[in-house]
Design a protein around this motif. Sequence first.
Motif, PDB file in Angstrom:
ATOM      1  N   LYS A 156       7.570 -28.417 -21.299  1.00 55.56           N
ATOM      2  CA  LYS A 156       8.139 -27.338 -22.097  1.00 55.56           C
ATOM      3  C   LYS A 156       7.979 -27.649 -23.577  1.00 55.56           C
ATOM      4  O   LYS A 156       8.009 -28.805 -23.988  1.00 55.56           O
ATOM      5  CB  LYS A 156       9.615 -27.171 -21.749  1.00 55.56           C
TER       6      LYS A 156
ATOM      7  N   VAL B 136      11.075 -29.194 -10.991  1.00 60.31           N
ATOM      8  CA  VAL B 136       9.834 -29.729 -11.553  1.00 60.31           C
ATOM      9  C   VAL B 136       9.192 -30.738 -10.605  1.00 60.31           C
ATOM     10  O   VAL B 136       9.864 -31.639 -10.093  1.00 60.31           O
ATOM     11  CB  VAL B 136      10.102 -30.404 -12.919  1.00 60.31           C
TER      12      VAL B 136
ATOM     13  N   PRO C 185       9.436 -21.230  -8.563  1.00 63.73           N
ATOM     14  CA  PRO C 185       9.297 -20.614  -9.888  1.00 63.73           C
ATOM     15  C   PRO C 185      10.597 -20.076 -10.460  1.00 63.73           C
ATOM     16  O   PRO C 185      10.697 -19.846 -11.670  1.00 63.73           O
ATOM     17  CB  PRO C 185       8.276 -19.488  -9.644  1.00 63.73           C
ATOM     18  N   ASP C 186      11.612 -19.875  -9.622  1.00 62.31           N
ATOM     19  CA  ASP C 186      12.896 -19.355 -10.086  1.00 62.31           C
ATOM     20  C   ASP C 186      13.904 -20.465 -10.387  1.00 62.31           C
ATOM     21  O   ASP C 186      15.041 -20.179 -10.769  1.00 62.31           O
ATOM     22  CB  ASP C 186      13.488 -18.398  -9.034  1.00 62.31           C
ATOM     23  N   ASP C 187      13.483 -21.720 -10.205  1.00 63.22           N
ATOM     24  CA  ASP C 187      14.386 -22.847 -10.415  1.00 63.22           C
ATOM     25  C   ASP C 187      13.761 -23.853 -11.375  1.00 63.22           C
ATOM     26  O   ASP C 187      12.872 -24.616 -11.003  1.00 63.22           O
ATOM     27  CB  ASP C 187      14.694 -23.527  -9.065  1.00 63.22           C
ATOM     28  N   ASP C 188      14.253 -23.858 -12.617  1.00 62.50           N
ATOM     29  CA  ASP C 188      13.694 -24.750 -13.626  1.00 62.50           C
ATOM     30  C   ASP C 188      14.001 -26.225 -13.346  1.00 62.50           C
ATOM     31  O   ASP C 188      13.451 -27.110 -14.007  1.00 62.50           O
ATOM     32  CB  ASP C 188      14.231 -24.389 -15.017  1.00 62.50           C
TER      33      ASP C 188
ATOM     34  N   LEU D 107       6.572 -26.019 -11.363  1.00 61.84           N
ATOM     35  CA  LEU D 107       7.773 -25.860 -10.557  1.00 61.84           C
ATOM     36  C   LEU D 107       7.442 -25.653  -9.077  1.00 61.84           C
ATOM     37  O   LEU D 107       6.524 -24.905  -8.735  1.00 61.84           O
ATOM     38  CB  LEU D 107       8.589 -24.661 -11.054  1.00 61.84           C
TER      39      LEU D 107
ATOM     40  N   GLU E 298       6.414 -22.272 -21.597  1.00 63.47           N
ATOM     41  CA  GLU E 298       7.835 -21.932 -21.625  1.00 63.47           C
ATOM     42  C   GLU E 298       8.652 -22.555 -20.496  1.00 63.47           C
ATOM     43  O   GLU E 298       9.873 -22.418 -20.472  1.00 63.47           O
ATOM     44  CB  GLU E 298       8.015 -20.411 -21.621  1.00 63.47           C
ATOM     45  N   LYS E 299       8.021 -23.238 -19.559  1.00 68.38           N
ATOM     46  CA  LYS E 299       8.725 -23.869 -18.438  1.00 68.38           C
ATOM     47  C   LYS E 299       8.725 -25.396 -18.607  1.00 68.38           C
ATOM     48  O   LYS E 299       7.871 -25.948 -19.308  1.00 68.38           O
ATOM     49  CB  LYS E 299       8.058 -23.489 -17.115  1.00 68.38           C
ATOM     50  N   PRO E 300       9.654 -26.103 -17.941  1.00 63.79           N
ATOM     51  CA  PRO E 300       9.757 -27.557 -18.120  1.00 63.79           C
ATOM     52  C   PRO E 300       8.689 -28.363 -17.385  1.00 63.79           C
ATOM     53  O   PRO E 300       8.697 -29.598 -17.453  1.00 63.79           O
ATOM     54  CB  PRO E 300      11.156 -27.882 -17.588  1.00 63.79           C
TER      55      PRO E 300
END
Length: 257
Positions: free
Chosen positions: A242, A198, A192-195, A189, A184-186
Amino acid sequence: MDITIVKVGGAVVEDPAQLATLLEGFKKIEGAKILVHGGGRRATKVAAALGIESKMVGGRRITDADMLEVVTMVYGGLVNKNIVAQLQAIGVDAIGLTGADMNVIRSHRRPVKDGIDFGFVGDVDTVDAARLHTLIDAQLTPVLAPLTFDGAGTMLNTNADTIASETARALAKADNVTLVYCFEKPGVLANPDDDNSVIPTITRSLFQRLTADGTISGGMLPKIENALAAVEAGVKKVVITKADCLGTNNSGTTISL
């Protein structure tokens, strides 16, 4: 032959919209391909509905006899066949498999270590690349559930990231293999709170530094370990990205030597 192996798990399998997007991206991948799926969250829900407690140690499921029945039903049946049905609906001729089917993935029961008995959990011994090739050569797309077996009739719950890595390593002996881990993430990270944080490339040495300082932790640790093992065994490319990036720009985190 060029072969792409895609592993999908986490929230993606649970969310019909995310899963549909991923499968459409999977369809666009050119050449031979294999899909490996998880389904732990669904297994936890079904177990709870049946009054069976889910026990975890370090993020890994303890699989007693009752839970083995649940994961066999959920992974090999409910999740696997729904994915196969959705792939068929969009024109991908898919076939669902566990490790027991065609004797394609053999494993052994994980031994007790440090006083922890994971029960009916399998650690992979062999992946039969030739058997997988018979399906691929027949223009079929294998969809692998996170279940293996011991060769003596017992099914074993097996980590889907590991199945994807071991399958990639086995096929890489004769094929050009790309392994893509979708969640679910790009990507991996730095925050972890900033998509948008990466990490573009992770090597073994960088992984060790990021683990030591706590940047990478929890469930991402075994995922990257499996990814590094695949690269070190000759897999051409490994990407963590993602679900909705699949089949487009292959953005995300590349795992490298």
